[in-house]
Scaffold this motif. Sequence first.
Motif, short mmCIF file in Angstrom:
data_model
loop_
_atom_site.label_atom_id
_atom_site.label_comp_id
_atom_site.label_asym_id
_atom_site.label_seq_id
_atom_site.Cartn_x
_atom_site.Cartn_y
_atom_site.Cartn_z
N LEU A 1 0.34 -1.48 -0.18
CA LEU A 1 0.58 0.16 -0.07
C LEU A 1 0.97 0.93 0.03
CD1 LEU A 1 -2.58 -1.50 2.55
CD2 LEU A 1 -2.72 -0.91 0.26
N HIS A 2 2.40 1.37 0.81
CA HIS A 2 3.33 2.69 0.74
C HIS A 2 3.60 2.72 -0.81
CE1 HIS A 2 5.54 -0.98 1.13
NE2 HIS A 2 6.66 0.11 0.69
N THR A 3 3.80 2.14 -1.76
CA THR A 3 3.83 2.57 -3.00
C THR A 3 2.87 2.57 -3.59
OG1 THR A 3 3.00 0.42 -3.96
CG2 THR A 3 5.58 0.07 -3.22
N SER A 4 1.99 3.12 -3.21
CA SER A 4 0.36 3.74 -3.47
C SER A 4 1.11 5.50 -3.89
CB SER A 4 -0.42 3.52 -3.52
OG SER A 4 -1.55 4.16 -3.47
N ALA A 5 0.75 5.82 -4.93
CA ALA A 5 1.04 7.08 -5.35
C ALA A 5 0.12 8.20 -4.48
CB ALA A 5 1.81 7.73 -6.39
N SER A 6 -0.58 7.99 -4.74
CA SER A 6 -2.39 8.42 -4.52
C SER A 6 -2.27 9.03 -2.98
CB SER A 6 -3.72 8.17 -4.46
OG SER A 6 -4.38 8.03 -4.47
N LEU A 7 -1.70 7.11 -2.39
CA LEU A 7 -1.36 6.99 -0.67
C LEU A 7 -0.86 8.43 -0.22
CD1 LEU A 7 -2.23 5.84 2.05
CD2 LEU A 7 -0.68 4.59 1.19
N THR A 8 0.69 8.26 -0.69
CA THR A 8 2.00 8.72 -0.22
C THR A 8 1.47 10.68 -0.17
OG1 THR A 8 3.63 8.55 -2.40
CG2 THR A 8 3.11 6.96 -0.97
N SER A 9 0.68 10.61 -1.49
CA SER A 9 0.35 11.86 -1.53
C SER A 9 -0.68 12.24 -0.34
CB SER A 9 -0.45 12.63 -3.27
OG SER A 9 -0.33 13.54 -3.19
N ARG A 10 -1.03 11.53 -0.19
CA ARG A 10 -3.03 12.41 0.77
C ARG A 10 -2.04 11.72 2.05
NH1 ARG A 10 -7.77 13.37 -0.38
NH2 ARG A 10 -8.02 13.65 1.41
N ALA A 11 -1.25 11.45 1.99
CA ALA A 11 -0.21 11.68 3.65
C ALA A 11 0.58 12.33 4.18
CB ALA A 11 0.32 9.85 4.07
N SER A 12 1.57 12.80 2.93
CA SER A 12 2.27 14.30 2.52
C SER A 12 1.17 15.61 3.28
CB SER A 12 2.85 14.23 1.24
OG SER A 12 3.94 15.52 1.64
N GLU A 13 -0.11 15.27 2.57
CA GLU A 13 -0.26 17.28 2.92
C GLU A 13 -0.83 16.43 3.99
OE1 GLU A 13 -4.19 16.27 0.14
OE2 GLU A 13 -2.70 15.53 -1.43
N ILE A 14 -0.78 15.86 4.93
CA ILE A 14 -0.98 15.79 6.30
C ILE A 14 -0.25 15.44 7.22
CG2 ILE A 14 -3.73 15.25 5.84
CD1 ILE A 14 -3.03 12.60 7.29
N GLY A 15 1.22 15.66 6.40
CA GLY A 15 2.76 16.25 7.24
C GLY A 15 3.26 14.48 7.97
N PHE A 16 1.94 13.01 6.91
CA PHE A 16 3.32 11.84 7.47
C PHE A 16 3.48 11.17 5.93
CE2 PHE A 16 -0.65 11.89 9.82
CZ PHE A 16 -0.11 10.59 11.34
N GLU A 17 4.88 10.77 5.85
CA GLU A 17 6.16 9.92 5.44
C GLU A 17 5.05 7.99 5.29
OE1 GLU A 17 10.26 8.85 3.48
OE2 GLU A 17 9.90 10.48 5.45
N VAL A 18 4.20 7.45 4.56
CA VAL A 18 3.91 6.60 4.46
C VAL A 18 5.55 5.27 4.22
CG1 VAL A 18 3.03 4.51 3.47
CG2 VAL A 18 2.30 7.48 3.60
N LEU A 19 5.87 5.11 5.49
CA LEU A 19 7.14 4.09 4.58
C LEU A 19 7.01 2.47 4.35
CD1 LEU A 19 9.60 5.35 7.63
CD2 LEU A 19 9.20 6.27 5.42
N ALA A 20 6.16 2.22 4.83
CA ALA A 20 6.11 0.60 5.03
C ALA A 20 4.69 0.04 4.81
CB ALA A 20 6.82 -0.40 5.96
N SER A 21 3.52 -1.04 4.36
CA SER A 21 2.34 -1.15 5.02
C SER A 21 2.12 -2.37 5.21
CB SER A 21 1.45 -0.45 4.08
OG SER A 21 1.88 -0.82 2.42
N GLU A 22 1.56 -2.90 5.77
CA GLU A 22 0.74 -3.99 6.00
C GLU A 22 -1.30 -3.64 6.36
OE1 GLU A 22 2.60 -5.29 9.99
OE2 GLU A 22 1.31 -4.27 10.99
N VAL A 23 -1.37 -4.97 6.39
CA VAL A 23 -2.94 -4.85 6.48
C VAL A 23 -2.88 -6.26 7.82
CG1 VAL A 23 -4.76 -6.17 6.02
CG2 VAL A 23 -3.15 -5.15 3.89
N CYS A 24 -4.02 -5.33 8.72
CA CYS A 24 -4.26 -6.42 9.89
C CYS A 24 -6.20 -6.94 9.53
CB CYS A 24 -3.84 -4.80 10.51
SG CYS A 24 -4.59 -6.46 12.78
N PHE A 25 -5.60 -8.52 10.48
CA PHE A 25 -7.37 -8.67 9.99
C PHE A 25 -7.51 -8.73 11.31
CE2 PHE A 25 -4.98 -10.12 5.70
CZ PHE A 25 -5.86 -10.32 5.25
N ASN A 26 -8.46 -7.81 11.97
CA ASN A 26 -9.19 -8.14 13.53
C ASN A 26 -10.28 -9.12 12.97
OD1 ASN A 26 -7.92 -5.83 14.37
ND2 ASN A 26 -8.55 -4.25 12.38
#
Length: 113
Positions: A12-37
């Motif tokens: 998920l962290h390789t998505s340009a859309s996600l990294t752009s949105r995260a950057s807008e709110i001051g985050f840098e996405v370095l890695a991602s995982e899916v958590c199944f609850n």
Amino acid sequence: MPMLHFYRVADLHTSASLTSRASEIGFEVLASEVCFNIEATGEIGTEDRTKLQYLLQETFEPQNCSAKPFLSAKGDGDSILEVAPRQQFTSAWSTNAVSICSAMGLVQITRIE
């Protein structure tokens, strides 16, 4: 009700859309995982946990699915942000996953998000 968690490595962290949105709110996405609850009506035995993990893991990358998270905060400024559906809302994906669990004999599973 017992709550289980399984984690799967994700890209998920390789998505340009996600990294752009995260950057807008001051985050840098370095890695991602899916958590199944996973919500269950009772305790899940070892054999049923194995079935559940088989259901949730990638076919050709089973090592990327675990009952322990792959991500952890490494430093003082690090944060882990979890994004999930609303607790009061059961997704269609969950309904289908619970149906598959039932067909596999995992009748104690009531929800997976």
